[in-house]
Design a protein around this motif. Structure first.
Motif, PDB file in Angstrom:
ATOM      1  N   VAL A  64       0.833  -1.201   0.000  1.00 21.92           N
ATOM      2  CA  VAL A  64       0.000   0.000   0.000  1.00 21.92           C
ATOM      3  C   VAL A  64       0.868   1.253   0.000  1.00 21.92           C
ATOM      4  CG1 VAL A  64      -1.679   1.321   1.337  1.00 21.92           C
ATOM      5  CG2 VAL A  64      -1.932  -1.150   1.113  1.00 21.92           C
ATOM      6  N   GLY A  65       1.959   1.193   0.740  1.00 22.89           N
ATOM      7  CA  GLY A  65       2.868   2.334   0.775  1.00 22.89           C
ATOM      8  C   GLY A  65       3.408   2.680  -0.596  1.00 22.89           C
ATOM      9  N   SER A  66       3.782   1.657  -1.377  1.00 24.10           N
ATOM     10  CA  SER A  66       4.302   1.888  -2.721  1.00 24.10           C
ATOM     11  C   SER A  66       3.217   2.406  -3.658  1.00 24.10           C
ATOM     12  CB  SER A  66       4.898   0.592  -3.286  1.00 24.10           C
ATOM     13  OG  SER A  66       5.986   0.150  -2.504  1.00 24.10           O
ATOM     14  N   ILE A  67       1.991   1.866  -3.511  1.00 21.96           N
ATOM     15  CA  ILE A  67       0.886   2.266  -4.387  1.00 21.96           C
ATOM     16  C   ILE A  67       0.513   3.724  -4.157  1.00 21.96           C
ATOM     17  CG2 ILE A  67      -1.566   1.920  -4.845  1.00 21.96           C
ATOM     18  CD1 ILE A  67      -1.076  -1.086  -4.275  1.00 21.96           C
ATOM     19  N   VAL A  68       0.303   4.099  -2.897  1.00 20.39           N
ATOM     20  CA  VAL A  68      -0.110   5.470  -2.593  1.00 20.39           C
ATOM     21  C   VAL A  68       1.045   6.441  -2.818  1.00 20.39           C
ATOM     22  CG1 VAL A  68      -1.040   6.997  -0.797  1.00 20.39           C
ATOM     23  CG2 VAL A  68      -1.822   4.624  -0.948  1.00 20.39           C
ATOM     24  N   GLY A  69       2.277   5.967  -2.646  1.00 17.97           N
ATOM     25  CA  GLY A  69       3.434   6.833  -2.852  1.00 17.97           C
ATOM     26  C   GLY A  69       3.874   6.943  -4.290  1.00 17.97           C
ATOM     27  N   ALA A  70       3.273   6.156  -5.195  1.00 21.59           N
ATOM     28  CA  ALA A  70       3.688   6.160  -6.599  1.00 21.59           C
ATOM     29  C   ALA A  70       3.601   7.541  -7.250  1.00 21.59           C
ATOM     30  CB  ALA A  70       2.862   5.146  -7.390  1.00 21.59           C
ATOM     31  N   PRO A  71       2.528   8.334  -7.028  1.00 24.58           N
ATOM     32  CA  PRO A  71       2.482   9.662  -7.660  1.00 24.58           C
ATOM     33  C   PRO A  71       3.676  10.538  -7.306  1.00 24.58           C
ATOM     34  CG  PRO A  71       0.327   9.069  -6.801  1.00 24.58           C
ATOM     35  CD  PRO A  71       1.279   8.034  -6.309  1.00 24.58           C
ATOM     36  N   LYS A 131       7.022   8.548   3.119  1.00 22.43           N
ATOM     37  CA  LYS A 131       6.357   7.616   4.024  1.00 22.43           C
ATOM     38  C   LYS A 131       5.423   8.344   4.980  1.00 22.43           C
ATOM     39  CE  LYS A 131       7.041   3.904   7.370  1.00 22.43           C
ATOM     40  NZ  LYS A 131       8.005   3.009   8.056  1.00 22.43           N
ATOM     41  N   LYS A 132       5.876   9.448   5.543  1.00 20.56           N
ATOM     42  CA  LYS A 132       5.033  10.206   6.467  1.00 20.56           C
ATOM     43  C   LYS A 132       3.775  10.705   5.762  1.00 20.56           C
ATOM     44  CE  LYS A 132       4.905  14.356   9.356  1.00 20.56           C
ATOM     45  NZ  LYS A 132       5.624  15.597   9.744  1.00 20.56           N
ATOM     46  N   ARG A 133       3.936  11.221   4.542  1.00 19.39           N
ATOM     47  CA  ARG A 133       2.787  11.754   3.807  1.00 19.39           C
ATOM     48  C   ARG A 133       1.819  10.627   3.423  1.00 19.39           C
ATOM     49  NH1 ARG A 133      -1.146  14.930   3.584  1.00 19.39           N
ATOM     50  NH2 ARG A 133      -1.913  15.456   1.494  1.00 19.39           N
ATOM     51  N   VAL A 134       2.356   9.493   3.010  1.00 18.21           N
ATOM     52  CA  VAL A 134       1.502   8.360   2.653  1.00 18.21           C
ATOM     53  C   VAL A 134       0.703   7.886   3.863  1.00 18.21           C
ATOM     54  CG1 VAL A 134       1.511   5.932   1.970  1.00 18.21           C
ATOM     55  CG2 VAL A 134       2.874   7.580   0.683  1.00 18.21           C
ATOM     56  N   GLN A 135       1.324   7.814   5.012  1.00 15.71           N
ATOM     57  CA  GLN A 135       0.611   7.390   6.217  1.00 15.71           C
ATOM     58  C   GLN A 135      -0.442   8.411   6.626  1.00 15.71           C
ATOM     59  OE1 GLN A 135       4.012   6.494   8.843  1.00 15.71           O
ATOM     60  NE2 GLN A 135       3.497   4.318   8.654  1.00 15.71           N
ATOM     61  N   GLU A 136      -0.176   9.693   6.390  1.00 15.84           N
ATOM     62  CA  GLU A 136      -1.185  10.729   6.648  1.00 15.84           C
ATOM     63  C   GLU A 136      -2.380  10.548   5.717  1.00 15.84           C
ATOM     64  OE1 GLU A 136       1.830  14.334   8.115  1.00 15.84           O
ATOM     65  OE2 GLU A 136       0.959  14.344   6.096  1.00 15.84           O
ATOM     66  N   LEU A 137      -2.094  10.234   4.449  1.00 17.13           N
ATOM     67  CA  LEU A 137      -3.174  10.007   3.486  1.00 17.13           C
ATOM     68  C   LEU A 137      -3.982   8.773   3.864  1.00 17.13           C
ATOM     69  CD1 LEU A 137      -1.241  10.784   0.182  1.00 17.13           C
ATOM     70  CD2 LEU A 137      -3.268  12.007   0.994  1.00 17.13           C
ATOM     71  N   MET A 138      -3.303   7.719   4.290  1.00 20.30           N
ATOM     72  CA  MET A 138      -4.004   6.504   4.699  1.00 20.30           C
ATOM     73  C   MET A 138      -4.932   6.788   5.867  1.00 20.30           C
ATOM     74  SD  MET A 138      -0.985   3.617   4.400  1.00 20.30           S
ATOM     75  CE  MET A 138      -2.051   2.307   5.038  1.00 20.30           C
ATOM     76  N   GLU A 139      -4.450   7.547   6.824  1.00 18.75           N
ATOM     77  CA  GLU A 139      -5.292   7.887   7.971  1.00 18.75           C
ATOM     78  C   GLU A 139      -6.461   8.762   7.546  1.00 18.75           C
ATOM     79  OE1 GLU A 139      -4.711   9.404  12.590  1.00 18.75           O
ATOM     80  OE2 GLU A 139      -3.165   9.847  11.104  1.00 18.75           O
ATOM     81  N   ARG A 140      -6.201   9.667   6.579  1.00 18.11           N
ATOM     82  CA  ARG A 140      -7.262  10.573   6.124  1.00 18.11           C
ATOM     83  C   ARG A 140      -8.405   9.820   5.466  1.00 18.11           C
ATOM     84  NH1 ARG A 140     -10.936  12.458   5.489  1.00 18.11           N
ATOM     85  NH2 ARG A 140     -11.662  14.521   4.853  1.00 18.11           N
ATOM     86  N   VAL A 141      -8.112   8.724   4.772  1.00 16.85           N
ATOM     87  CA  VAL A 141      -9.167   7.968   4.091  1.00 16.85           C
ATOM     88  C   VAL A 141      -9.710   6.825   4.949  1.00 16.85           C
ATOM     89  CG1 VAL A 141      -8.270   8.561   1.808  1.00 16.85           C
ATOM     90  CG2 VAL A 141      -7.548   6.420   2.906  1.00 16.85           C
TER      91      VAL A 141
END
Length: 350
Positions: free
Chosen positions: A124-131, A144-154
């Motif tokens: 999931v980290g690679s998928i959301v971080g791909a952009p 990684k920090k931004r991806v985890q923030e996005l995961m928490e947001r959704v």
């Protein structure tokens, strides 16, 4: 609710997206790898609309009417056959290379299949971080920090950063797709039936999430769906498509209270009402025949072969339907209908 087109115009805002006479034809294979360019599949045939900042345009219609193809062509995941796409006042039709890559930061998509749109071999980290990786962007605090923030947001657990798509439910996988789409905070997201593969209870959660994200980031949506009740809930305006064309376009309240195209009337008559007494008294409009082939669509009005109103017309009026393509016309302010004999009905959906 997001900004309506009427308010946007009153406040002097320009459309963020203008689509003019958009067409997408697919060459047809006849045998082996041989293609016949003279008889293509006319998936999208002359679609025009404007989209204002912060609004949601719902797109509805039968399977095979060209909704998803239109959405993918607007984003140029499919190359347009004809027509123009203007984004923020600039013609971006046929964008290539660096220009197209830049557009990907501003125009994104949430796909229908929450599993098929995710790489099963990536976490999931690679998928959301791909952009971020593709665009060469390093957010503050690291990817990684931004991806985890996005995961928490959704609504996902940030600790599941290293899990794979198969370890999540369908609803969770769709949230992963949404997190990926909003990673770079685009201006427009095309949602291609994002809840049709989910359970009803999960659908409401995902739709509410999309609305919350829209309000937070000011994102503009094109929301493609079959479910008319979902479209009514999330949309500011609604476009009804039939056989590659938009046959009716207006704000959601007007469409559901006063549908004027015979096809829209038939669609809305199939929506069950919560009150059994009203439901039992209402007449259902049944369309005869199957959806015509987009390889050889009917002449004139493409809906005339199934139109219940056509059967009540005089011979002269029928001839017009068969021979003359109805152009979209405003029957009232902001209400566009592509029908020669459009008229109000009492098929209000309450």
């Amino acid at each position: 609710m997001s900004t309506t087109p009427v308010k946007a115009q009153r406040d002097g805002q320009e459309p963020i997206l203008r689509v003019k006479d958009l067409k997408k034809y697919f060459p047809r294979k006849t045998s082996g790898v041989i293609r016949r360019p003279d008889s293509p599949v006319q998936a999208v045939d002359g679609v025009s609309f404007e989209l204002y900042p912060g609004e949601t345009l719902g797109v509805v219609g039968e399977s095979g009417c060209g909704k998803s193809t239109m959405g993918r062509t607007v984003l140029q995941l499919l190359e347009p056959t004809a027509g123009t796409i203007e984004f923020k006042g600039k013609d971006v039709t046929g964008a290539k290379g660096r220009e197209l890559r830049r557009l990907r930061t501003e125009m994104q998509m949430v796909f229908q299949d929450p599993y098929g749109s995710l790489n099963p071999r990536q976490t999931v980290g690679s998928i959301v971080g791909a952009p971020f990786a593709i665009q060469g962007i390093t957010p503050e605090g690291g990817v990684k920090k931004r991806v985890q923030e996005l995961m928490e947001r959704v609504g996902l657990n940030p600790e599941h950063y290293n899990r794979y798509p198969h370890e999540f439910s369908g609803g969770q996988r769709q949230r992963i797709g949404i997190a990926r789409a909003v990673a770079l905070q685009p201006d427009i997201i095309v949602c291609d039936e994002p809840v049709s593969a989910l359970d009803v209870s999960i659908q409401a959660q995902v739709v509410n999430l999309l609305e919350d994200i829209q309000n937070e980031f000011g994102i503009t949506y094109i929301f493609i769906a079959h479910d008319l009740s979902v479209v009514r809930h999330i949309s500011d305006r609604v476009a009804v498509m039939y056989l590659g064309k938009i046959v009716e376009l207006t704000d959601r309240d007007t469409l559901y209270a006063d549908p004027q195209h015979p096809y829209t009337q038939a669609l809305l008559s199939a929506v069950p009402l919560p009150d059994p007494r009203k439901e039992n008294k209402r007449d259902r409009i049944l369309l005869t025949g199957d959806l015509p082939s987009p390889i050889n669509p009917p002449s004139g009005c493409v809906f005339h072969t199934r139109c219940p109103k056509y059967r009540t017309l005089t011979d002269t009026e029928k001839k017009r339907c068969v021979e003359e393509v109805p152009l979209p016309r405003e029957t009232q302010a902001g209400h566009s209908v592509a029908c020669h004999y459009a008229e109000s009905t009492n098929l209000a959906i309450v």
